[in-house]
Design a protein around this motif. Structure first.
Motif: not given
Length: 355
Positions: A230-240
């Motif tokens: 969840m942390v990995l997905f949300e952070n990558l999504r936030l950067i994009r």
């Protein structure tokens, strides 16, 4: 006064040592190698010899064995894929002509799609490079208070957001400022206020929403693997999302480059909450420990997401923070725990101690 002792040059010309005066019209000071005229003397300045100097070592770049391996492996994979497609199409033609032509058409569609992906990746990389160069240009103009450089950079900034409806009012106001304001730093500050402020507010909402989602999901999740994903997905999504908001729109390769830049910026700025005294005080009060029954590690994960989001804003924003206030982790914390009375009381207590 006599000229210098016989050298190879004098030995070659056969001239003998001669007495002369420095103010004689036939004396010429020259270091050229041209032949002397008849009855003319030339003084050649002696070159300083630095016997103690050591020749500078030429830096030799190490041979990149990893690149050689990657190039060879990529070539082999490309050959294998090409031969496999060729064998497949031949097999289709051997079965039926219409199957063979169908295979050729599908291969052409795949090649066209691959070309489109390559063009998109190149365009994404070019946009990221343009934003990086624009940020450096505007920062240098603001630091030197160079009006000419600031106007050129802000013209490029308006061109970057051309066609974005939410920036129309800001672009109109900034266009008027370019013809009225003569200070470069003031122009950059006005651009932040009129053009970038709506984008900054939306970027802050993105970071706050992502931090809330990470905090809630990781607090309720029973497994560490789910927390990590969840942390990995949300952070990558936030950067994009932040990159697209500020005009980056990177492809896959560009996104990898952007993520590396965010990680490097995060490391340079000192970790999760370096320099944020309010965060340090709150953690010192044991906020995470007091709320562990309700949020657990979600607090720390939410703060980490907020820190990554702020670093992504710094990297994706096409202009540095000059007059506008840079977002801080404490701002996101205030939004993150606003609905919790206990956390809100701790935040207010930490703010009072900070003052």
């Amino acid at each position: 006064m006599t000229d210098r002792p016989k050298t190879k040059e004098t030995a070659h010309t056969g001239r003998k040592p001669t007495a002369f005066r420095l103010d004689d019209g036939r004396v010429r000071l020259d270091d050229a190698s041209s032949d002397l005229l008849s009855r003319e003397t030339r003084i050649v300045p002696a070159r300083e010899e630095d016997g103690d100097s050591v020749p500078a070592a030429i830096e030799r770049k190490p041979f990149r064995w990893g690149r050689l391996f990657a190039a060879g492996l990529a070539g082999l994979v490309s050959l294998a894929v090409g031969l496999s497609i060729d064998a497949l199409i031949r097999d289709l033609f051997s079965r039926s002509d219409w199957l063979g032509f169908l295979g050729v058409g599908l291969a052409a569609l795949a090649a066209l799609g691959l070309l489109g992906l390559a063009i998109r990746e190149i365009a994404g990389l070019m946009r990221l490079s343009r934003i990086d160069a624009l940020r450096d240009e505007i920062a240098a103009a603001a630091e030197r208070d160079d009006a000419k450089a600031a106007k050129a950079g802000l013209q490029s900034l308006m061109q970057l957001y051309h066609g974005r409806p939410e920036t129309a009012a800001g672009r109109r106001a900034l266009s008027q400022h370019l013809g009225e304001v003569i200070d470069g730093r003031d122009l950059v500050i006005l651009a932040e206020r009129d053009l970038l402020k709506p984008l900054d507010e939306q970027a802050r909402r993105f970071v706050t929403e992502s931090a809330k989602r990470v905090s809630v999901v990781t607090a309720l999740s029973p497994r560490a693997l789910v927390d990590l994903l969840m942390v990995l997905f949300e952070n990558l999504r936030l950067i994009r999302r932040l990159s697209a908001l500020y005009g980056g729109r990177p492809g896959f390769v560009g996104f990898l480059r952007l993520s590396r830049s965010v990680a490097a910026h995060l490391a340079i700025t000192g970790g999760m909450a370096a320099g944020d005294t309010l965060v340090s005080q709150v953690l010192g009060h044991g906020l995470a420990a007091r709320l562990s029954a309700r949020l657990g590690e979600g607090v720390v994960n939410g703060l980490l997401t907020a820190r990554i989001g702020i670093a992504a804003i710094d990297v994706c924003r096409p202009s540095p923070f000059v007059g506008a206030r840079r977002p801080a982790v404490s701002d996101i914390m205030g939004e993150l725990f606003k609905g919790d009375p206990q956390a809100k009381a701790l935040l207010e207590e930490a703010e009072k101690e900070k003052k």
